[in-house]
Scaffold this motif. Structure first.
Motif, PDB file in Angstrom:
ATOM      1  N   SER A  82       0.839  -1.200   0.000  1.00  0.00           N
ATOM      2  CA  SER A  82       0.000   0.000   0.000  1.00  0.00           C
ATOM      3  C   SER A  82       0.876   1.252   0.000  1.00  0.00           C
ATOM      4  N   ASP A  85       2.021   2.238   3.515  1.00  0.00           N
ATOM      5  CA  ASP A  85       3.018   1.340   4.105  1.00  0.00           C
ATOM      6  C   ASP A  85       4.374   1.450   3.429  1.00  0.00           C
ATOM      7  N   SER A 125      -0.883  -2.996   9.345  1.00  0.00           N
ATOM      8  CA  SER A 125       0.287  -2.229   8.900  1.00  0.00           C
ATOM      9  C   SER A 125       1.416  -2.232   9.925  1.00  0.00           C
TER      10      SER A 125
END
Length: 302
Positions: A82, A85, A125
């Motif tokens: 992502s 991240d 995350s």
């Protein structure tokens, strides 16, 4: 310190906007994004020099950082991580590898990134960022690990190693003779160490078959197994599986002296032949050195 954490938050949001926009923003535009975010999310901060320096440094080292991330999280191509991240990881990895440890200790770099992930990322995350940076930290030799007394754990039970998933790997000390010299083939990783060629043992393959196949895939050479050198095992952090045991079996193998061609990189950037006399001057991982030393002792007796 609180200001540094807030500054990192602004940097992360700036990199997020840059990344989301297709990574095409000019240097001037990056500065504009940073100042806008600083005014919005850190009003009254005043000095933005730390933020500006961190943004510029991460972007300058981005290709190197992404290459290292690819090694630390091989099942997660950088484009599939992502946007939040991957930019948190870039910040954390930059501070972990390239910032003076007196300014930002390794543990601080990792913890700051985890906190950013918990604040701005998804449900997993924090765990993902911890796993990736933890894997890099271990590869670095865990600098600063014992700088301060460890706090006693009051929660959780000790890890039962027998219950951790095991990954089986095979590796080799490859040697070749050229005239009166004996050479060893070593590979160089992106963390700055010379190490041994190794890879996973595929389902259905024996250790011997695995090491022959993996060495050819990595170095483009055909090897002949001479004898088993030994085994070692270490605990690693996988972004999805958590802690895993990596069990490596090593062999002494021989090949004709020829050029090495690094085929399967996997975080490696070089492969070379070294004379036996030059080996001990290299930067080699502590757990690999006994395997290489044993191989050298065997070769010296031949």
């Amino acid at each position: 310190m609180a200001n540094r954490h807030l500054s990192r938050s602004v940097v992360m949001q700036t990199l997020f906007e840059w990344d989301f926009g297709g990574q095409v923003a000019s240097e001037g535009t990056i500065d504009e994004i940073l100042l806008r975010n600083a005014e919005e999310f850190a009003p009254g901060m005043g000095d933005t020099s730390f933020m500006k320096s961190l943004v510029e440094s991460v972007l300058k080292k981005r290709e190197t950082l992404d290459t290292i991330l690819a090694k630390a999280a091989p099942d997660w191509p950088i484009e599939k991580i992502s946007i939040v991240d991957r930019n948190i990881l870039r910040i954390g990895l930059y501070e972990l590898l390239f910032v003076d440890k007196a300014e930002v200790p390794a543990k601080v770099a990792i913890n700051e990134a985890i906190e950013l992930a918990k604040t701005f990322g998804g449900e997993n995350s924090g765990k993902f960022v911890n796993g990736v940076l933890g894997a890099v930290y271990k590869e670095m030799g865990e600098p600063g690990k014992d700088d301060a007394p460890r706090k006693k754990r009051t929660l959780g039970a000790p890890i039962d190693l027998s219950k951790l998933p095991v990954e089986k790997l095979c590796g080799t000390v490859v040697y070749a003779k050229d005239k009166d010299e004996v050479y060893l083939a070593l590979v160089h990783d992106i963390f700055g160490h010379w190490t041994l060629s190794k890879g996973h043992i595929e389902a259905g393959d024996t250790e011997e078959v695995g090491v022959v196949k993996e060495t050819f895939e990595e170095l483009g050479i055909n090897i002949t197994i001479k004898e088993k050198l030994g085994e070692n095992e270490y605990i690693a952090s996988d972004p999805e599986k958590g802690k895993i045991r990596k069990h490596v079996v090593y062999f002494l193998t021989e090949t004709p002296f020829s050029d090495l061609t690094l085929k399967k990189s996997g975080g490696l950037d070089d492969a070379r032949w070294f004379r036996l006399a030059d080996i001990l001057d290299l930067n080699i991982y502590d757990d690999i050195l006994p395997i290489i030393t044993k191989a050298i002792n065997i070769l010296l007796k031949k």
